[in-house]
Design a protein around this motif. Structure first.
Motif, PDB file in Angstrom:
ATOM      1  N   GLU A   1       0.267  -0.202  -8.588  1.00 36.10           N
ATOM      2  CA  GLU A   1      -0.521  -1.399  -8.350  1.00 36.10           C
ATOM      3  C   GLU A   1      -0.472  -2.229  -9.234  1.00 36.10           C
ATOM      4  OE1 GLU A   1      -4.272   0.179  -8.093  1.00 36.10           O
ATOM      5  OE2 GLU A   1      -2.889   1.294  -6.734  1.00 36.10           O
TER       6      GLU A   1
ATOM      7  N   GLY B   1      -3.667  -2.746  -6.501  1.00 31.28           N
ATOM      8  CA  GLY B   1      -2.658  -1.887  -5.276  1.00 31.28           C
ATOM      9  C   GLY B   1      -2.424  -3.117  -4.278  1.00 31.28           C
TER      10      GLY B   1
ATOM     11  N   LYS C   1       0.665  -0.840   0.030  1.00 32.18           N
ATOM     12  CA  LYS C   1       0.191  -0.035  -0.131  1.00 32.18           C
ATOM     13  C   LYS C   1       1.078   1.023  -0.339  1.00 32.18           C
ATOM     14  CE  LYS C   1      -3.610   1.996   2.282  1.00 32.18           C
ATOM     15  NZ  LYS C   1      -4.666   2.275   3.812  1.00 32.18           N
ATOM     16  N   GLN C   2       2.313   1.079   0.659  1.00 29.79           N
ATOM     17  CA  GLN C   2       2.909   2.577   0.784  1.00 29.79           C
ATOM     18  C   GLN C   2       3.471   2.177  -0.197  1.00 29.79           C
ATOM     19  OE1 GLN C   2       5.480   1.828   4.448  1.00 29.79           O
ATOM     20  NE2 GLN C   2       3.905   1.918   5.534  1.00 29.79           N
ATOM     21  N   SER C   3       4.133   1.639  -1.309  1.00 36.13           N
ATOM     22  CA  SER C   3       4.780   2.130  -2.184  1.00 36.13           C
ATOM     23  C   SER C   3       3.451   2.154  -3.437  1.00 36.13           C
ATOM     24  CB  SER C   3       5.277   0.215  -3.058  1.00 36.13           C
ATOM     25  OG  SER C   3       3.849  -0.472  -3.399  1.00 36.13           O
ATOM     26  N   LYS C   4       2.392   2.482  -3.255  1.00 33.03           N
ATOM     27  CA  LYS C   4       1.334   2.909  -4.420  1.00 33.03           C
ATOM     28  C   LYS C   4       1.694   1.764  -5.749  1.00 33.03           C
ATOM     29  CE  LYS C   4       0.400   7.263  -2.318  1.00 33.03           C
ATOM     30  NZ  LYS C   4       1.199   7.627  -1.095  1.00 33.03           N
TER      31      LYS C   4
END
Length: 131
Positions: A32, A102, A27-30
């Motif tokens: 998808e 994501g 999630k933090q990496s963004k």
């Protein structure tokens, strides 16, 4: 760049579900669409994917590994943790999981487990997100 997840294990052999922590990294990496690589840089620990809904599965895996690779005193490795090294080889030290929309692509009952075979210890898990 990679992410580090710190783990404290509480027993000699310990399986810890790290799925929520890995999901947070994704999630933090963004990112998808991509691949999430989970790597354990220890020779007496591992990582694997298996069922995380029923704790009896982890119990059964732990007990079977103990029978398969018992803690006995006739190994040549003098540090006394040869069984932990063998179990680490059996579980492996890395896995890759697809990222889609994501999130990790895991089966309904699947989770990612850190496997401790020579604890208790402070350990690290490295996570690399590839686009």
């Amino acid at each position: 760049m990679f992410y580090k997840i710190s783990i404290k294990t509480s027993s000699h052999t310990d399986f810890i579900d790290i799925t929520p922590k890995v999901r947070e990294v994704v999630k933090q990496s963004k990112v998808e669409e991509g691949i999430c690589v989970i790597y354990v840089p220890h020779t007496t620990a591992g990582v694997f994917i298996n069922e995380n809904a029923d704790p009896d599965v982890v119990y059964d895996v732990k007990n079977h590994l103990e029978k398969l690779v018992p803690w006995i005193n006739n190994y040549k490795h003098l540090e006394g943790n040869a069984a932990a090294h063998i179990k680490s080889i059996l579980t492996g030290n890395s896995i890759s999981v697809i990222i889609d929309k994501g999130d990790l692509v895991l089966g309904t009952w699947q989770g990612i487990f850190f496997a401790e075979f020579d604890g208790p210890r402070s350990r690290n898990v490295f996570v690399k997100i590839l686009k």
